[in-house]
Design an enzyme around this catalytic site. Structure first.
Site, PDB file in Angstrom:
ATOM      1  N   SER A  16       0.869  -1.180   0.000  1.00 11.92           N
ATOM      2  CA  SER A  16       0.000   0.000   0.000  1.00 11.92           C
ATOM      3  C   SER A  16       0.903   1.228   0.000  1.00 11.92           C
ATOM      4  O   SER A  16       2.076   1.148   0.412  1.00 11.92           O
ATOM      5  CB  SER A  16      -0.852  -0.003   1.271  1.00 11.92           C
ATOM      6  OG  SER A  16      -1.512   1.233   1.449  1.00 11.92           O
ATOM      7  N   TYR A  38      -2.238   0.260  10.670  1.00  4.84           N
ATOM      8  CA  TYR A  38      -2.185  -0.178   9.270  1.00  4.84           C
ATOM      9  C   TYR A  38      -0.864   0.227   8.624  1.00  4.84           C
ATOM     10  O   TYR A  38      -0.217  -0.577   7.949  1.00  4.84           O
ATOM     11  CB  TYR A  38      -3.369   0.420   8.519  1.00  4.84           C
ATOM     12  CG  TYR A  38      -3.473  -0.012   7.074  1.00  4.84           C
ATOM     13  CD1 TYR A  38      -3.606  -1.360   6.728  1.00  4.84           C
ATOM     14  CD2 TYR A  38      -3.455   0.928   6.044  1.00  4.84           C
ATOM     15  CE1 TYR A  38      -3.711  -1.755   5.399  1.00  4.84           C
ATOM     16  CE2 TYR A  38      -3.559   0.536   4.710  1.00  4.84           C
ATOM     17  CZ  TYR A  38      -3.679  -0.802   4.396  1.00  4.84           C
ATOM     18  OH  TYR A  38      -3.785  -1.188   3.082  1.00  4.84           O
TER      19      TYR A  38
END
Ligand code: 8X3
Length: 248
Positions: A134, A147
């Protein structure tokens, strides 16, 4: 299994979103795709659609990963796509179970699946590992601590792996998507609150969709085997950084 003729691609998290789109894109490239995830009903439908193979897989379970590895007699491509975000709490109110779960899927899951399939990838003589991390793997933002920490871990894992596999016939590719509007990413992160999930994309002209990322993954796989796309960052044009997003 009738896999002796076809090149085999294993896609984790294949039951929806980027994983399902990647299974379709790699099928179009000529691979027989092993669609792996927890939800066998969805996988079975996808496997029927694309002529692939459905395999139940929980990337947080070493036994489940060992079963997957034992069921495969050939692996040419592994796409580590399973993962995701839980919560948007600041670190001051971090929930231990969210952080543990994110580390288990995004980091330990990638390590365990990769470790289990490495012998087959090497034996193929021309293996490729693609991990979907990501833009949270290289940047940080408020409310994203758990995250971003996990995705930074996955990013470090891929960099380390590329060094360790140098000289072996295995490409190590990291695809880093920014804002992708999928059915489940934000819904899972926001604990099923559809309104909050929709608000993530509100006013954004054309966020990426799963197929955009799948096309990018297929590109990294389809280039000649001597070409290793180390990292591919992909965002919608409306997004200039994790938190600079043009909204109408
Ligand atoms: C998804 C991108 O911005 O939600 O991995 O962290 S972001």
């Amino acid at each position: 299994m009738s896999t002796t003729e076809s090149k085999i691609a294993v896609v984790t998290g294949a039951s929806s979103g980027i994983g399902a789109a990647t299974a379709r894109a790699l099928t179009a490239l000529g691979y027989q795709v092993v669609c792996a995830a927890r939800r066998l009903d969805r996988l079975t439908a996808l496997a029927e659609e694309i002529g692939g193979i459905a395999r139940e897989l929980d990337v947080t379970s070493p036994d489940s990963i060992a079963d997957l590895a034992a069921s495969l007699d050939r692996v040419d491509v592994l796409v580590n796509n399973a993962g995701g975000a839980l919560g948007v709490d600041p670190i001051a109110r971090a929930r231990d179970d969210d952080w543990e779960s994110m580390y288990a899927t995004n980091v330990l899951g990638v390590m365990r699946v990769t470790r289990a399939l490495l012998p087959a990838l090497e034996a193929s003589g021309a293996g490729t590992i693609v991990t979907v991390t990501s833009t949270a793997g290289t940047g940080v933002y408020e409310g994203g601590g758990g995250y971003t920490a996990a995705k930074h871990g996955a990013h470090a894992l891929m960099g380390t792996l590329r060094l360790e596999l140098n000289g072996k016939p295995i490409r190590v590719v990291e695809v880093l998507p920014g804002m992708v509007h999928t059915e489940e990413f934000s819904l899972n992160r926001l604990r099923g609150d559809q309104q909050k999930a929709d608000a993530v994309y509100a006013g954004v002209s054309e966020p990426l969709v799963a197929e955009d990322v799948a096309d990018a993954i297929a590109y990294t796989v389809g280039v000649p085997q001597h070409v290793n796309i180390d990292q591919l960052v992909i965002r919608p044009i409306a997004q200039a950084s994790n938190y600079k997003v043009a909204r109408s």
